[in-house]
Design a protein around this motif. Structure first.
Motif, PDB file in Angstrom:
ATOM      1  N   TRP A  39       0.804  -1.212   0.000  1.00  4.52           N
ATOM      2  CA  TRP A  39       0.000   0.000   0.000  1.00  4.52           C
ATOM      3  C   TRP A  39       0.844   1.272   0.000  1.00  4.52           C
ATOM      4  O   TRP A  39       0.575   2.211  -0.732  1.00  4.52           O
ATOM      5  CB  TRP A  39      -0.956  -0.009   1.188  1.00  4.52           C
ATOM      6  N   THR A  40       1.890   1.318   0.824  1.00  3.41           N
ATOM      7  CA  THR A  40       2.715   2.529   0.862  1.00  3.41           C
ATOM      8  C   THR A  40       3.401   2.765  -0.478  1.00  3.41           C
ATOM      9  O   THR A  40       3.551   3.914  -0.920  1.00  3.41           O
ATOM     10  CB  THR A  40       3.754   2.443   1.986  1.00  3.41           C
ATOM     11  N   THR A  41       3.825   1.687  -1.144  1.00  2.00           N
ATOM     12  CA  THR A  41       4.445   1.830  -2.454  1.00  2.00           C
ATOM     13  C   THR A  41       3.420   2.265  -3.496  1.00  2.00           C
ATOM     14  O   THR A  41       3.718   3.076  -4.383  1.00  2.00           O
ATOM     15  CB  THR A  41       5.099   0.509  -2.888  1.00  2.00           C
ATOM     16  N   ILE A  42       2.213   1.734  -3.394  1.00  2.09           N
ATOM     17  CA  ILE A  42       1.143   2.134  -4.313  1.00  2.09           C
ATOM     18  C   ILE A  42       0.834   3.616  -4.136  1.00  2.09           C
ATOM     19  O   ILE A  42       0.599   4.339  -5.112  1.00  2.09           O
ATOM     20  CB  ILE A  42      -0.115   1.280  -4.069  1.00  2.09           C
ATOM     21  N   ILE A  43       0.839   4.074  -2.898  1.00  2.00           N
ATOM     22  CA  ILE A  43       0.599   5.492  -2.617  1.00  2.00           C
ATOM     23  C   ILE A  43       1.650   6.346  -3.315  1.00  2.00           C
ATOM     24  O   ILE A  43       1.340   7.366  -3.950  1.00  2.00           O
ATOM     25  CB  ILE A  43       0.612   5.741  -1.097  1.00  2.00           C
ATOM     26  N   GLU A  44       2.901   5.932  -3.213  1.00  2.00           N
ATOM     27  CA  GLU A  44       3.980   6.678  -3.871  1.00  2.00           C
ATOM     28  C   GLU A  44       3.785   6.675  -5.388  1.00  2.00           C
ATOM     29  O   GLU A  44       3.944   7.708  -6.050  1.00  2.00           O
ATOM     30  CB  GLU A  44       5.324   6.078  -3.508  1.00  2.00           C
ATOM     31  N   LEU A  45       3.420   5.513  -5.951  1.00  2.00           N
ATOM     32  CA  LEU A  45       3.226   5.419  -7.397  1.00  2.00           C
ATOM     33  C   LEU A  45       2.068   6.304  -7.857  1.00  2.00           C
ATOM     34  O   LEU A  45       2.168   6.973  -8.895  1.00  2.00           O
ATOM     35  CB  LEU A  45       2.964   3.965  -7.796  1.00  2.00           C
ATOM     36  N   LEU A  46       0.987   6.333  -7.090  1.00  2.00           N
ATOM     37  CA  LEU A  46      -0.152   7.169  -7.462  1.00  2.00           C
ATOM     38  C   LEU A  46       0.206   8.643  -7.455  1.00  2.00           C
ATOM     39  O   LEU A  46      -0.229   9.409  -8.329  1.00  2.00           O
ATOM     40  CB  LEU A  46      -1.323   6.911  -6.508  1.00  2.00           C
ATOM     41  N   SER A  47       1.028   9.044  -6.495  1.00  2.00           N
ATOM     42  CA  SER A  47       1.423  10.447  -6.450  1.00  2.00           C
ATOM     43  C   SER A  47       2.325  10.810  -7.627  1.00  2.00           C
ATOM     44  O   SER A  47       2.218  11.893  -8.209  1.00  2.00           O
ATOM     45  CB  SER A  47       2.129  10.758  -5.122  1.00  2.00           C
ATOM     46  N   ILE A  48       3.220   9.890  -8.024  1.00  2.00           N
ATOM     47  CA  ILE A  48       4.060  10.113  -9.209  1.00  2.00           C
ATOM     48  C   ILE A  48       3.195  10.161 -10.463  1.00  2.00           C
ATOM     49  O   ILE A  48       3.391  10.994 -11.350  1.00  2.00           O
ATOM     50  CB  ILE A  48       5.123   9.005  -9.323  1.00  2.00           C
ATOM     51  N   HIS A  49       2.215   9.262 -10.518  1.00  2.00           N
ATOM     52  CA  HIS A  49       1.323   9.218 -11.673  1.00  2.00           C
ATOM     53  C   HIS A  49       0.578  10.539 -11.835  1.00  2.00           C
ATOM     54  O   HIS A  49       0.395  11.029 -12.960  1.00  2.00           O
ATOM     55  CB  HIS A  49       0.333   8.056 -11.512  1.00  2.00           C
ATOM     56  N   LYS A  50       0.151  11.137 -10.728  1.00  2.00           N
ATOM     57  CA  LYS A  50      -0.552  12.419 -10.792  1.00  2.00           C
ATOM     58  C   LYS A  50       0.343  13.492 -11.408  1.00  2.00           C
ATOM     59  O   LYS A  50      -0.111  14.332 -12.193  1.00  2.00           O
ATOM     60  CB  LYS A  50      -0.999  12.839  -9.395  1.00  2.00           C
ATOM     61  N   ARG A  51       1.622  13.492 -11.046  1.00  2.00           N
ATOM     62  CA  ARG A  51       2.545  14.491 -11.592  1.00  2.00           C
ATOM     63  C   ARG A  51       2.758  14.278 -13.090  1.00  2.00           C
ATOM     64  O   ARG A  51       2.761  15.229 -13.870  1.00  2.00           O
ATOM     65  CB  ARG A  51       3.877  14.435 -10.849  1.00  2.00           C
ATOM     66  N   LEU A  52       2.944  13.038 -13.498  1.00  2.00           N
ATOM     67  CA  LEU A  52       3.197  12.775 -14.907  1.00  2.00           C
ATOM     68  C   LEU A  52       1.946  12.970 -15.767  1.00  2.00           C
ATOM     69  O   LEU A  52       2.053  13.184 -16.974  1.00  2.00           O
ATOM     70  CB  LEU A  52       3.741  11.355 -15.080  1.00  2.00           C
ATOM     71  N   LYS A  53       0.766  12.896 -15.164  1.00  2.00           N
ATOM     72  CA  LYS A  53      -0.454  13.140 -15.930  1.00  2.00           C
ATOM     73  C   LYS A  53      -0.494  14.565 -16.481  1.00  2.00           C
ATOM     74  O   LYS A  53      -1.094  14.820 -17.529  1.00  2.00           O
ATOM     75  CB  LYS A  53      -1.684  12.905 -15.047  1.00  2.00           C
ATOM     76  N   ALA A  54       0.157  15.499 -15.764  1.00  2.00           N
ATOM     77  CA  ALA A  54       0.207  16.876 -16.262  1.00  2.00           C
ATOM     78  C   ALA A  54       0.970  16.939 -17.576  1.00  2.00           C
ATOM     79  O   ALA A  54       0.627  17.730 -18.468  1.00  2.00           O
ATOM     80  CB  ALA A  54       0.874  17.778 -15.222  1.00  2.00           C
ATOM     81  N   PHE A  55       2.001  16.111 -17.717  1.00  2.00           N
ATOM     82  CA  PHE A  55       2.743  16.046 -18.986  1.00  2.00           C
ATOM     83  C   PHE A  55       1.825  15.585 -20.100  1.00  2.00           C
ATOM     84  O   PHE A  55       1.824  16.122 -21.204  1.00  2.00           O
ATOM     85  CB  PHE A  55       3.913  15.071 -18.840  1.00  2.00           C
ATOM     86  N   GLU A  56       1.049  14.549 -19.802  1.00  2.00           N
ATOM     87  CA  GLU A  56       0.171  13.996 -20.823  1.00  2.00           C
ATOM     88  C   GLU A  56      -0.868  15.029 -21.258  1.00  2.00           C
ATOM     89  O   GLU A  56      -1.228  15.096 -22.427  1.00  2.00           O
ATOM     90  CB  GLU A  56      -0.494  12.736 -20.270  1.00  2.00           C
TER      91      GLU A  56
END
Length: 421
Positions: free
Chosen positions: A377-394
């Motif tokens: 879960w803690t790793t998934i939380i980190e991945l989701l937060s990174i995903h949110k940042r990269l979504k701005a690129f998309e």
């Protein structure tokens, strides 16, 4: 993040799920029985070998052939369909290889679990001073375990080596894609950090999460039938009494309970981690500007930016506190769960120590697989937060508005950097 490496991801990933379900249905409705008619007869669980000959059992050889056939059909289709995709070999064929090797690694765990029964029974008999037991009996089992362990090490090391290259190719694909669109991206806050650091963190995080997920799924595929077979040793459990396939249902109930508990307790953490990255980036950005411009990084501005950092961290600490309380409670209870429900079986003397070792390991494998979200879960939380940042690129690449959370933080940063504006 995905279409740079995988061909048509919106079609590719659903096709994996659909093809997998079709392959499973065909296996249980037709292919398994076909193997029986062709002479690939399954060996009963109690009679399965505890050495490397396990991998040469008829049912295993038949399944390997079936897996290769279904993988070749799927990968061959996408290889032809995505003829112009530069990463199709790694993304399509590499994914299939990782899935198979992970399945093979889980089978090694099955062999070790089979080994536990004779070793546990031999150990108890030796401690009870039963006649006929010699040191050679132990040495023979130790030698068998060493063979299994060396195979496990070999497969694990090669899998890690290949997966590391696979993930770096994914990062390379993302990097190349973002740099090809750099003119659209460079105006976004923290663009350089997102290309360099976030793609690195995204790929490395996916490496651990992806392998764990595949391993969990494969463990369920392999160990659930074993759990069902071992359930006949445990016919009665506290509170519920006689329950068919009791160990199987207990593993599912306990894992679902833990997953729901921690998902509920940690529901706020992905957003807070994302906010943490944003406030840290805003603070760092102002300090960098202050190195070259005397009118930037003024005390009031820096104080305001750092106050946001402090506020977000304190909020994170609070939410992680009750999340860790829930997680610790569950993991401590998990240590005694299977023992509690097997107590009537212990008292009745219905199983040997070796069988208990086998049940305990199989139950742990199944429950841990169902507890994927709990353990990750803690790793998934980190991945989701990174995903949110990269979504701005998309969004920028597709000429779409930035996500609302990005727009909100850009407005807040602007008000801090230019308080008179």
């Amino acid at each position: 993040m995905f279409h740079s490496f995988f061909p048509q991801p919106k079609l590719f990933f659903p096709s994996i799920v659909i093809w997998t379900l079709i392959a499973i249905a065909v296996w249980y409705l037709f292919a398994a029985d076909l193997g029986l008619s062709l002479g690939f007869t399954p060996v009963p669980e109690e009679q399965q070998p505890i050495d490397l000959s396990f991998f040469l059992l008829p049912e295993n050889m038949w399944f390997y052939g079936y897996f290769f056939l279904t993988a070749m059909l799927f990968c061959g289709f996408w290889h032809l369909k995505a003829a112009d995709h530069p990463w199709k070999v790694w993304s399509v064929w590499g994914s299939a290889l990782i899935i198979f090797v992970t399945y093979f690694g889980v089978q090694i765990s099955v062999v070790i679990n089979n080994w536990r029964r004779p070793f546990g029974d031999l150990l108890v008999n030796a401690l009870n001073k039963k006649p006929g037991i010699t040191v050679e009996n132990f040495y023979d089992l130790f030698l068998i375990f060493a063979q299994i362990a060396f195979l496990s090490m070999f497969v694990s090391i090669l899998t890690d080596f290949f997966t590391s290259h696979y993930i770096f190719r994914w990062r390379t694909a993302m990097n190349n894609f973002y740099m090809a669109n750099w003119e659209k991206l460079r105006h976004i806050e923290g663009a350089s950090q997102r290309v360099q650091e976030d793609t690195m963190r995204f790929s490395s995080t996916l490496e651990s999460l992806g392998i764990s997920l595949i391993n969990s799924v494969m463990t369920l595929v392999v160990f659930l039938p074993i759990m069902l077979a071992l359930s006949h040793y445990v016919t009665s459990i506290p509170i519920f009494g006689e329950v068919a396939n009791s160990l199987f249902w207990l593993a599912i109930f306990w894992s679902v309970f833990g997953t729901v508990l921690l998902a509920f307790a940690g529901i706020k953490l992905p957003g807070l981690n994302f906010k943490n990255q944003r406030v840290e980036a805003a603070y760092r950005k102002e300090l960098v500007y202050g190195e070259d411009h005397a009118d930037r990084a003024q005390p009031l501005t820096v104080q305001e930016l750092f106050s946001r950092v402090r506020k977000n961290y304190f909020t994170l600490y609070f939410h992680y506190m009750y999340f860790n309380v829930a997680r610790s409670f569950y993991l401590q209870a998990d240590n005694l769960f299977v023992y509690f429900f097997m107590t009537p079986t212990f008292v009745a003397g219905a199983i040997t120590y070796g069988i208990f070792q086998q049940i305990s390991t199989a139950f742990g494998q199944v429950s841990n697989s169902f507890q994927y979200l709990i353990n990750s879960w803690t790793t998934i939380i980190e991945l989701l937060s990174i995903h949110k940042r990269l979504k701005a690129f998309e969004a920028a690449i597709d000429d779409e508005p930035l996500p609302s959370i990005d727009q909100r933080y850009l407005e807040q940063e602007g008000s801090v950097a230019h308080p008179d504006g």
